[in-house]
Design a protein around this motif. Structure first.
Motif, PDB file in Angstrom:
ATOM      1  N   ALA A   1      51.943  69.295   3.541  1.00 35.23           N
ATOM      2  CA  ALA A   1      51.704  68.289   2.279  1.00 35.23           C
ATOM      3  C   ALA A   1      52.470  68.728   1.081  1.00 35.23           C
ATOM      4  CB  ALA A   1      50.747  67.789   2.609  1.00 35.23           C
TER       5      ALA A   1
ATOM      6  N   GLY B   1      39.555  67.260   6.634  1.00 36.73           N
ATOM      7  CA  GLY B   1      39.752  68.178   7.448  1.00 36.73           C
ATOM      8  C   GLY B   1      39.152  69.282   7.797  1.00 36.73           C
TER       9      GLY B   1
ATOM     10  N   ARG C   1      41.111  76.151  12.658  1.00 37.99           N
ATOM     11  CA  ARG C   1      42.628  75.900  12.779  1.00 37.99           C
ATOM     12  C   ARG C   1      43.340  74.762  11.717  1.00 37.99           C
ATOM     13  NH1 ARG C   1      42.870  70.179  12.084  1.00 37.99           N
ATOM     14  NH2 ARG C   1      40.936  69.800  12.036  1.00 37.99           N
ATOM     15  N   ALA C   2      44.741  75.150  11.731  1.00 36.10           N
ATOM     16  CA  ALA C   2      45.523  74.407  10.462  1.00 36.10           C
ATOM     17  C   ALA C   2      45.593  72.985   9.763  1.00 36.10           C
ATOM     18  CB  ALA C   2      46.879  74.782  11.437  1.00 36.10           C
ATOM     19  N   LEU C   3      45.532  73.227   8.928  1.00 33.27           N
ATOM     20  CA  LEU C   3      45.297  71.911   8.791  1.00 33.27           C
ATOM     21  C   LEU C   3      45.881  71.007   9.074  1.00 33.27           C
ATOM     22  CD1 LEU C   3      43.887  71.873   4.688  1.00 33.27           C
ATOM     23  CD2 LEU C   3      42.579  70.821   6.814  1.00 33.27           C
ATOM     24  N   ALA C   4      46.032  69.311   9.549  1.00 34.86           N
ATOM     25  CA  ALA C   4      47.460  68.853   9.762  1.00 34.86           C
ATOM     26  C   ALA C   4      47.893  68.070   8.274  1.00 34.86           C
ATOM     27  CB  ALA C   4      47.033  67.449  10.317  1.00 34.86           C
ATOM     28  N   ASP C   5      49.159  67.552   8.623  1.00 39.40           N
ATOM     29  CA  ASP C   5      49.735  67.064   7.263  1.00 39.40           C
ATOM     30  C   ASP C   5      48.466  65.844   6.290  1.00 39.40           C
ATOM     31  OD1 ASP C   5      51.480  68.806   7.781  1.00 39.40           O
ATOM     32  OD2 ASP C   5      52.632  67.536   8.298  1.00 39.40           O
ATOM     33  N   ASP C   6      47.815  65.442   7.262  1.00 36.85           N
ATOM     34  CA  ASP C   6      47.325  64.231   6.081  1.00 36.85           C
ATOM     35  C   ASP C   6      45.838  64.463   5.793  1.00 36.85           C
ATOM     36  OD1 ASP C   6      46.528  64.487   9.167  1.00 36.85           O
ATOM     37  OD2 ASP C   6      46.260  61.892   9.220  1.00 36.85           O
ATOM     38  N   GLU C   7      45.567  66.180   6.565  1.00 36.96           N
ATOM     39  CA  GLU C   7      44.384  66.168   6.342  1.00 36.96           C
ATOM     40  C   GLU C   7      44.122  67.264   4.278  1.00 36.96           C
ATOM     41  OE1 GLU C   7      42.619  66.740  10.566  1.00 36.96           O
ATOM     42  OE2 GLU C   7      43.425  68.433   9.691  1.00 36.96           O
TER      43      GLU C   7
ATOM     44  N   SER D   1      47.633  71.326   3.528  1.00 43.95           N
ATOM     45  CA  SER D   1      48.614  72.087   4.432  1.00 43.95           C
ATOM     46  C   SER D   1      49.829  72.255   3.386  1.00 43.95           C
ATOM     47  CB  SER D   1      49.012  70.952   5.445  1.00 43.95           C
ATOM     48  OG  SER D   1      50.037  69.974   5.401  1.00 43.95           O
TER      49      SER D   1
ATOM     50  N   LEU E   1      44.172  61.270   1.852  1.00 41.97           N
ATOM     51  CA  LEU E   1      43.894  62.364   3.009  1.00 41.97           C
ATOM     52  C   LEU E   1      42.395  62.370   3.146  1.00 41.97           C
ATOM     53  CD1 LEU E   1      45.848  65.553   1.050  1.00 41.97           C
ATOM     54  CD2 LEU E   1      46.737  63.475   2.801  1.00 41.97           C
TER      55      LEU E   1
END
Length: 256
Positions: free
Chosen positions: A64, A46, A6-12, A61, A43
């Motif tokens: 980020a 993730g 899955r795609a990384l979140a901005d805080d991962e 990401s 961070l």
């Protein structure tokens, strides 16, 4: 690719498994990321992924990265190609970027191709050494049997005197040579299989499930090697058996 797909979140952040295991970092743990301008950001892990020559050990990401450096541009772009279309897509991309001297198109399997060629050369060298070892083994069996014939000259003369034929003497020498060669084959295969089994358990491990890959028994290769051992034994017995057949029974009995 990250293991969770899955795609990384901005805080991962995604880290390579080798780095995370050596630093005791797991999913959800906080880490501090330092950017080229010296700024830091907190961070959390993730995703984790396997070591790759084309992927940095730490990934964040796109959002980020843009927030940290708005002028940042991609240094590499990955393209997923359908099986059998690699050469066609690579030629098309090379045609499109040939006017840009700082852009290179590299096949994703180039590293694998390099290592495959390296190990193919290594295996060829090992096979050459194996052929030399087989030749040495043939001479070793011949020398052993020749010494055995010389030391048992008196016994051979007695056997001939009580009715042993030349064909029976020939067959006994051949059987002895095959026993020696098969004994070496069995011990060599047992040692080689043990080493291969231990290497398989230590290297081939499924990172996602944690299970170790099953060891594949090379039954066909082992049968071929065993048959080759019999052939080597027969070939090695020719000269000693010929010497034993040419012994004169009376002279052999008088020998000490």
């Amino acid at each position: 690719m990250p293991a969770n797909k899955r795609a990384l979140a901005d805080d991962e952040v995604a880290v390579v498994n080798l780095f995370s295991s050596s630093s005791n970092i797991g999913l959800g743990d906080p880490v501090t990321v330092t950017f080229p301008d010296g700024r830091t950001k907190q961070l959390k892990v993730g995703a984790q992924f396997d070591l790759s020559f084309f992927v940095p050990p730490v990934l964040i990401s796109t959002a980020a990265a843009k927030a940290a450096n708005p002028g940042a541009t991609p240094s590499a772009i990955g393209v997923k190609v359908a099986p059998g279309q690699v050469q066609q897509v690579q030629s098309s991309l090379e045609e499109k970027v040939k006017s840009y001297s700082n852009v290179a198109v590299v096949a994703g399997n180039s590293i694998a191709t390099f290592f495959r060629a390296f190990f193919d050369a290594l295996i060829s060298a090992v096979n050459a050494l194996l052929l030399v070892a087989v030749v040495i083994a043939v001479f070793g069996i011949v020398n052993t049997l020749m010494l055995s014939i010389i030391e048992r000259t008196h016994e051979i003369g007695l056997l001939r005197a009580v009715g042993m034929t030349r064909a029976q003497l020939w067959g006994s020498v051949q059987i002895e040579a095959m026993i020696v060669s098969l004994l070496g084959v069995i011990i060599g295969m047992a040692g080689g299989l043990f080493v291969a089994w231990t290497v398989t358990l230590s290297l081939f491990r499924n990172e996602e499930t944690g299970s170790r890959e099953a060891f594949s028994w090379p039954v066909r290769e082992m049968v071929v090697i065993a048959l080759l051992g019999v052939v080597i034994g027969v070939i090695s017995s020719l000269l000693p058996a010929l010497r034993a057949m040419r012994l004169n029974a009376l002279e052999a009995i008088r020998s000490e």
